[in-house]
Design a protein around this motif. Sequence first.
Motif, PDB file in Angstrom:
ATOM      1  N   GLN A 185       0.874  -1.129   0.165  1.00 34.49           N
ATOM      2  CA  GLN A 185      -0.114  -0.199  -0.153  1.00 34.49           C
ATOM      3  C   GLN A 185       0.841   1.138   0.019  1.00 34.49           C
ATOM      4  O   GLN A 185       2.026   1.287   0.313  1.00 34.49           O
ATOM      5  CB  GLN A 185      -0.845  -0.032   1.412  1.00 34.49           C
ATOM      6  CG  GLN A 185      -1.893  -1.212   1.418  1.00 34.49           C
ATOM      7  CD  GLN A 185      -1.229  -2.402   2.045  1.00 34.49           C
ATOM      8  OE1 GLN A 185      -0.544  -2.178   3.244  1.00 34.49           O
ATOM      9  NE2 GLN A 185      -1.464  -3.397   1.750  1.00 34.49           N
ATOM     10  N   GLU A 186       0.214   2.251  -0.480  1.00 36.71           N
ATOM     11  CA  GLU A 186       0.900   3.597  -0.613  1.00 36.71           C
ATOM     12  C   GLU A 186       2.222   3.482  -1.372  1.00 36.71           C
ATOM     13  O   GLU A 186       3.330   3.958  -0.850  1.00 36.71           O
ATOM     14  CB  GLU A 186       1.243   4.342   0.954  1.00 36.71           C
ATOM     15  CG  GLU A 186       1.291   5.711   0.589  1.00 36.71           C
ATOM     16  CD  GLU A 186       1.270   6.311   2.154  1.00 36.71           C
ATOM     17  OE1 GLU A 186       1.646   7.626   2.130  1.00 36.71           O
ATOM     18  OE2 GLU A 186       1.177   5.673   3.248  1.00 36.71           O
ATOM     19  N   HIS A 222      -8.771 -15.030  -4.348  1.00 39.56           N
ATOM     20  CA  HIS A 222      -8.550 -13.740  -4.673  1.00 39.56           C
ATOM     21  C   HIS A 222      -8.060 -12.968  -3.805  1.00 39.56           C
ATOM     22  O   HIS A 222      -8.180 -13.076  -2.466  1.00 39.56           O
ATOM     23  CB  HIS A 222     -10.108 -12.959  -4.708  1.00 39.56           C
ATOM     24  CG  HIS A 222     -10.848 -13.549  -5.878  1.00 39.56           C
ATOM     25  ND1 HIS A 222     -11.901 -12.749  -6.599  1.00 39.56           N
ATOM     26  CD2 HIS A 222     -11.145 -14.701  -6.338  1.00 39.56           C
ATOM     27  CE1 HIS A 222     -12.301 -13.403  -7.517  1.00 39.56           C
ATOM     28  NE2 HIS A 222     -11.990 -14.768  -7.158  1.00 39.56           N
ATOM     29  N   PHE A 223      -6.979 -12.243  -3.996  1.00 41.11           N
ATOM     30  CA  PHE A 223      -5.948 -11.576  -3.051  1.00 41.11           C
ATOM     31  C   PHE A 223      -6.261 -10.099  -3.497  1.00 41.11           C
ATOM     32  O   PHE A 223      -6.463  -9.717  -4.317  1.00 41.11           O
ATOM     33  CB  PHE A 223      -4.463 -11.696  -3.495  1.00 41.11           C
ATOM     34  CG  PHE A 223      -3.972 -13.064  -3.206  1.00 41.11           C
ATOM     35  CD1 PHE A 223      -3.668 -13.590  -2.056  1.00 41.11           C
ATOM     36  CD2 PHE A 223      -4.185 -14.041  -4.099  1.00 41.11           C
ATOM     37  CE1 PHE A 223      -3.341 -14.969  -1.564  1.00 41.11           C
ATOM     38  CE2 PHE A 223      -3.797 -15.466  -4.056  1.00 41.11           C
ATOM     39  CZ  PHE A 223      -3.204 -15.721  -2.557  1.00 41.11           C
ATOM     40  N   ILE A 224      -6.490  -9.515  -2.251  1.00 40.47           N
ATOM     41  CA  ILE A 224      -7.112  -8.024  -2.119  1.00 40.47           C
ATOM     42  C   ILE A 224      -6.125  -7.120  -1.411  1.00 40.47           C
ATOM     43  O   ILE A 224      -5.966  -7.310  -0.239  1.00 40.47           O
ATOM     44  CB  ILE A 224      -8.523  -7.929  -1.838  1.00 40.47           C
ATOM     45  CG1 ILE A 224      -9.377  -8.952  -2.521  1.00 40.47           C
ATOM     46  CG2 ILE A 224      -9.017  -6.518  -1.863  1.00 40.47           C
ATOM     47  CD1 ILE A 224     -10.748  -8.899  -1.970  1.00 40.47           C
ATOM     48  N   SER A 225      -5.678  -6.121  -2.166  1.00 45.08           N
ATOM     49  CA  SER A 225      -4.892  -5.099  -1.476  1.00 45.08           C
ATOM     50  C   SER A 225      -5.523  -3.737  -1.192  1.00 45.08           C
ATOM     51  O   SER A 225      -5.933  -3.249  -2.199  1.00 45.08           O
ATOM     52  CB  SER A 225      -3.588  -4.822  -1.894  1.00 45.08           C
ATOM     53  OG  SER A 225      -2.701  -4.103  -1.083  1.00 45.08           O
ATOM     54  N   VAL A 226      -5.758  -3.060   0.067  1.00 47.37           N
ATOM     55  CA  VAL A 226      -6.480  -2.071   0.169  1.00 47.37           C
ATOM     56  C   VAL A 226      -5.760  -1.038   0.816  1.00 47.37           C
ATOM     57  O   VAL A 226      -4.966  -1.566   1.932  1.00 47.37           O
ATOM     58  CB  VAL A 226      -7.641  -2.245   0.972  1.00 47.37           C
ATOM     59  CG1 VAL A 226      -8.655  -3.189  -0.017  1.00 47.37           C
ATOM     60  CG2 VAL A 226      -7.733  -2.920   2.397  1.00 47.37           C
ATOM     61  N   TYR A 227      -5.969   0.288   0.753  1.00 46.86           N
ATOM     62  CA  TYR A 227      -5.331   1.162   1.418  1.00 46.86           C
ATOM     63  C   TYR A 227      -6.494   2.189   1.630  1.00 46.86           C
ATOM     64  O   TYR A 227      -6.924   3.421   0.802  1.00 46.86           O
ATOM     65  CB  TYR A 227      -4.415   2.316   0.731  1.00 46.86           C
ATOM     66  CG  TYR A 227      -3.760   3.206   1.254  1.00 46.86           C
ATOM     67  CD1 TYR A 227      -3.594   3.186   2.409  1.00 46.86           C
ATOM     68  CD2 TYR A 227      -3.324   4.479   0.444  1.00 46.86           C
ATOM     69  CE1 TYR A 227      -2.897   4.532   3.225  1.00 46.86           C
ATOM     70  CE2 TYR A 227      -2.864   5.673   1.062  1.00 46.86           C
ATOM     71  CZ  TYR A 227      -2.631   5.484   2.239  1.00 46.86           C
ATOM     72  OH  TYR A 227      -1.979   6.719   2.989  1.00 46.86           O
TER      73      TYR A 227
END
Length: 261
Positions: A33-34, A101-106
């Motif tokens: 993230q970021e 399902h791979f989920i990256s959140v910010y």
Amino acid sequence: MQIISWNVASARARLSLLKTLLMTENPDILMLQEIKATEETFPFQEFLNLGYHSYISGQKGFNGVAILSKKELEIKYTSLPTLEEETPQARFIECVLNDIHFISVYIPNGNPPEKDPFDTTRLTYKLKWMQALNKHIENLKNEKIFFVLGGDFNVIEKDTDVYNPSLYRDNALMLPSVRNEFSVLQNSDLVNTIRLFNPNPHTYSFWDFQGGCWFKNYGMLLDHIFIPKEKEKRLQSSGILKEYRGMEKPSDHVPVFCYLK
């Protein structure tokens, strides 16, 4: 399978540490993230040289998320599909490997700009974003999809997740409305893998760069990895790689990880 999530506060600024992490920890999946990078500026080749394919949702100068994988992935979404906005901020990416399902959140911070402390625009957007994420996760659950959700959630969920909660009562990380949206996610039959193996209070994943927070242990727990409750038997362990905050040119966040069988 080892999965790591890390807010790196710039992929290029943290490139040396990212290489150290990949070579030392050897994760199967790394969610970032970021990243503060676009397709033109993200160090794809540097990671490919180490055996990792990179998939990003980028934005110039700020935000941005990515997923690195030893195996090639299929990109499902590069923005939150349940959120209607004309110009999506780069805060969401979802990729697929086999049936996972791979989920990256910010998640947005939500605090007002310093020049206008009464402006609630950012908080409104944060709540809207969290509501949309909750809806998307509910959709995945209804479709019986196995997902791993990791990232920087920008929520102080409990008073014991911060060194001094009285300082943050009016902060967008800790407002009741923000905590309520996070509780919707928590109560959606998900397992917080980090909490499961690290239940002690004052366990942190973030230390601000200001005021000597790292040396005083003035931290917060902002980073998590979730999986569906029905997949809990696949969870072997989880943890926080605190040592990365003490390395040269660190991020203000540290990596969090879980192992799945």
